[in-house]
Design a protein around this motif. Structure first.
Motif, PDB file in Angstrom:
ATOM      1  N   ALA A  61       0.953  -1.202   0.061  1.00  0.00           N
ATOM      2  CA  ALA A  61      -0.077   0.025  -0.024  1.00  0.00           C
ATOM      3  C   ALA A  61       0.866   1.116   0.080  1.00  0.00           C
ATOM      4  O   ALA A  61       1.943   1.321   0.616  1.00  0.00           O
ATOM      5  CB  ALA A  61      -0.960   0.075   1.213  1.00  0.00           C
ATOM      6  N   ASP A  62       0.466   2.316  -0.675  1.00  0.00           N
ATOM      7  CA  ASP A  62       1.107   3.462  -0.783  1.00  0.00           C
ATOM      8  C   ASP A  62       0.554   4.793   0.007  1.00  0.00           C
ATOM      9  O   ASP A  62      -0.623   5.030  -0.294  1.00  0.00           O
ATOM     10  CB  ASP A  62       1.028   4.230  -2.286  1.00  0.00           C
ATOM     11  N   LEU A  63       0.798   4.568   1.305  1.00  0.00           N
ATOM     12  CA  LEU A  63       0.379   5.611   2.413  1.00  0.00           C
ATOM     13  C   LEU A  63       0.314   7.107   1.938  1.00  0.00           C
ATOM     14  O   LEU A  63      -0.825   7.578   2.173  1.00  0.00           O
ATOM     15  CB  LEU A  63       0.950   5.491   3.547  1.00  0.00           C
ATOM     16  N   ASN A  64       1.333   7.813   0.886  1.00  0.00           N
ATOM     17  CA  ASN A  64       1.169   8.799   0.549  1.00  0.00           C
ATOM     18  C   ASN A  64       0.021   8.974  -0.235  1.00  0.00           C
ATOM     19  O   ASN A  64      -0.558  10.159  -0.195  1.00  0.00           O
ATOM     20  CB  ASN A  64       2.467   9.277  -0.134  1.00  0.00           C
ATOM     21  N   ARG A  96       3.509  -3.378   3.647  1.00  0.00           N
ATOM     22  CA  ARG A  96       2.697  -4.372   3.613  1.00  0.00           C
ATOM     23  C   ARG A  96       1.349  -4.011   3.838  1.00  0.00           C
ATOM     24  O   ARG A  96       1.016  -3.825   5.362  1.00  0.00           O
ATOM     25  CB  ARG A  96       3.319  -5.522   4.383  1.00  0.00           C
ATOM     26  N   GLY A  97       0.410  -3.987   2.852  1.00  0.00           N
ATOM     27  CA  GLY A  97      -1.066  -3.189   3.615  1.00  0.00           C
ATOM     28  C   GLY A  97      -1.993  -3.568   2.314  1.00  0.00           C
ATOM     29  O   GLY A  97      -1.651  -3.699   1.515  1.00  0.00           O
ATOM     30  N   ARG A  98      -3.190  -3.482   3.054  1.00  0.00           N
ATOM     31  CA  ARG A  98      -4.584  -3.483   2.244  1.00  0.00           C
ATOM     32  C   ARG A  98      -5.189  -2.298   2.211  1.00  0.00           C
ATOM     33  O   ARG A  98      -5.498  -1.877   3.092  1.00  0.00           O
ATOM     34  CB  ARG A  98      -5.273  -4.672   2.728  1.00  0.00           C
ATOM     35  N   GLU A  99      -5.329  -1.809   1.259  1.00  0.00           N
ATOM     36  CA  GLU A  99      -5.661  -0.311   0.946  1.00  0.00           C
ATOM     37  C   GLU A  99      -7.130  -0.109   1.579  1.00  0.00           C
ATOM     38  O   GLU A  99      -7.266   0.993   2.109  1.00  0.00           O
ATOM     39  CB  GLU A  99      -5.466  -0.009  -0.629  1.00  0.00           C
ATOM     40  N   GLU A 100      -8.015  -0.759   1.273  1.00  0.00           N
ATOM     41  CA  GLU A 100      -9.342  -0.506   2.001  1.00  0.00           C
ATOM     42  C   GLU A 100      -9.332  -0.283   3.394  1.00  0.00           C
ATOM     43  O   GLU A 100     -10.095   0.821   3.926  1.00  0.00           O
ATOM     44  CB  GLU A 100     -10.668  -1.440   1.496  1.00  0.00           C
ATOM     45  N   PRO A 101      -8.901  -1.444   4.215  1.00  0.00           N
ATOM     46  CA  PRO A 101      -8.946  -1.062   5.504  1.00  0.00           C
ATOM     47  C   PRO A 101      -8.274   0.059   5.875  1.00  0.00           C
ATOM     48  O   PRO A 101      -8.527   0.828   6.826  1.00  0.00           O
ATOM     49  CB  PRO A 101      -8.329  -2.519   6.065  1.00  0.00           C
ATOM     50  N   LEU A 102      -6.799   0.159   5.352  1.00  0.00           N
ATOM     51  CA  LEU A 102      -6.111   1.346   5.673  1.00  0.00           C
ATOM     52  C   LEU A 102      -6.863   2.805   5.568  1.00  0.00           C
ATOM     53  O   LEU A 102      -6.895   3.859   6.125  1.00  0.00           O
ATOM     54  CB  LEU A 102      -4.579   1.420   4.943  1.00  0.00           C
ATOM     55  N   ARG A 103      -7.770   2.828   4.339  1.00  0.00           N
ATOM     56  CA  ARG A 103      -8.411   3.975   3.900  1.00  0.00           C
ATOM     57  C   ARG A 103      -9.343   4.046   5.144  1.00  0.00           C
ATOM     58  O   ARG A 103      -9.647   5.502   5.586  1.00  0.00           O
ATOM     59  CB  ARG A 103      -9.046   4.102   2.533  1.00  0.00           C
ATOM     60  N   ARG A 104      -9.991   3.076   5.494  1.00  0.00           N
ATOM     61  CA  ARG A 104     -10.911   3.267   6.481  1.00  0.00           C
ATOM     62  C   ARG A 104     -10.404   3.789   7.918  1.00  0.00           C
ATOM     63  O   ARG A 104     -10.889   4.872   8.417  1.00  0.00           O
ATOM     64  CB  ARG A 104     -11.804   2.164   6.915  1.00  0.00           C
ATOM     65  N   ALA A 105      -9.371   3.221   8.357  1.00  0.00           N
ATOM     66  CA  ALA A 105      -8.559   3.810   9.517  1.00  0.00           C
ATOM     67  C   ALA A 105      -8.429   5.316   9.282  1.00  0.00           C
ATOM     68  O   ALA A 105      -8.433   5.776  10.181  1.00  0.00           O
ATOM     69  CB  ALA A 105      -7.281   2.893   9.678  1.00  0.00           C
ATOM     70  N   LEU A 106      -7.813   5.460   8.392  1.00  0.00           N
ATOM     71  CA  LEU A 106      -7.333   7.011   8.096  1.00  0.00           C
ATOM     72  C   LEU A 106      -8.705   7.956   8.193  1.00  0.00           C
ATOM     73  O   LEU A 106      -8.437   9.034   8.809  1.00  0.00           O
ATOM     74  CB  LEU A 106      -6.356   7.183   6.588  1.00  0.00           C
ATOM     75  N   PHE A 107      -9.532   7.472   7.669  1.00  0.00           N
ATOM     76  CA  PHE A 107     -10.860   8.508   7.378  1.00  0.00           C
ATOM     77  C   PHE A 107     -11.228   8.518   9.180  1.00  0.00           C
ATOM     78  O   PHE A 107     -11.670   9.480   9.534  1.00  0.00           O
ATOM     79  CB  PHE A 107     -11.947   7.636   6.778  1.00  0.00           C
ATOM     80  N   GLU A 108     -11.380   7.241   9.900  1.00  0.00           N
ATOM     81  CA  GLU A 108     -11.655   7.333  11.388  1.00  0.00           C
ATOM     82  C   GLU A 108     -10.841   8.376  12.060  1.00  0.00           C
ATOM     83  O   GLU A 108     -11.502   8.993  13.083  1.00  0.00           O
ATOM     84  CB  GLU A 108     -11.649   5.869  11.676  1.00  0.00           C
TER      85      GLU A 108
END
Length: 205
Positions: A61-64, A96-108
């Motif tokens: 996953a690309d966090l930036n 190492r990451g799955r984008e959809e869960p990460l996007r949800r965490a960032l939004f929360e």
């Protein structure tokens, strides 16, 4: 309980008044809302305990890119509430990451920061991403009401309500922690009453 007694009376042959039927209808509507809310919470807890938030060994996953897109998506709506949402794009290693869960965490995290700014002046949220060699660190700083020691210790606990918000299910930061930990990361926060809150998330590279 009173609504149940009233319904029994109606079944027994009493002629209900308009006021009684209105009150019963309100009770039924309230129960339906509570049941829907309970189902949403159960579904959400089920998702957090499933493998759907755990990345495979090959997923990256690309966090930036995720943070940039999320900030751009919500900057206008935050500005409507007088909140300056700022992020300076920076290149960091893939995690190492799955984008959809990460996007949800960032939004929360952003949603929680927004709640912390209620009633404040000159409201701002600053988001910073850093490459720290073996980890990527995300810092979210807001200048809101802050937290006391008791609130800080419970902030990531499920069903904890740090704000007076009836719409909150108390799962925001608990969701963040579950997702970040599933990615091998860490969660921390720094806060004191009146001095805002800083949430710090890290992931191994």
């Amino acid at each position: 309980a009173m609504a149940h007694v009233q319904l029994v009376k109606v079944k027994a042959g009493d002629t209900p008044s308009i006021e009684l039927m209105t009150e019963i209808g309100e009770h039924v509507a309230s129960v339906e809302r509570d049941l829907r809310r309970a189902k949403e919470i159960i579904d959400e807890l089920g998702q957090l305990s499933s493998n759907s938030i755990v990345p495979t060994s090959s997923e990256r996953a690309d966090l930036n890119r995720l943070v940039s897109a999320l900030v751009l998506q919500h900057q206008a709506s935050f500005a409507e509430d007088g909140i300056a949402l700022n992020y300076e794009s920076v290149s960091v290693p893939l995690i190492r990451g799955r984008e959809e869960p990460l996007r949800r965490a960032l939004f929360e995290v952003l949603k929680n920061a927004r709640r912390g700014l209620l009633g404040r002046q000159n409201k701002s949220i600053r988001v910073r991403l850093e490459d720290q060699r073996d980890t990527v660190r995300l810092t979210i700083v807001e200048n809101g009401i802050g937290m006391d020691r008791e609130t800080r210790t419970q902030a990531f606990d499920p069903f904890f309500h740090g704000f007076d918000d009836p719409s909150s299910r108390g799962l925001g930061l608990a969701t963040v922690r579950s997702i970040v930990l599933a990615h091998g990361g860490t969660c921390d926060l720094e806060s004191s009453p009146g001095d805002g809150t800083t949430i710090i998330l890290t992931w191994p590279v």
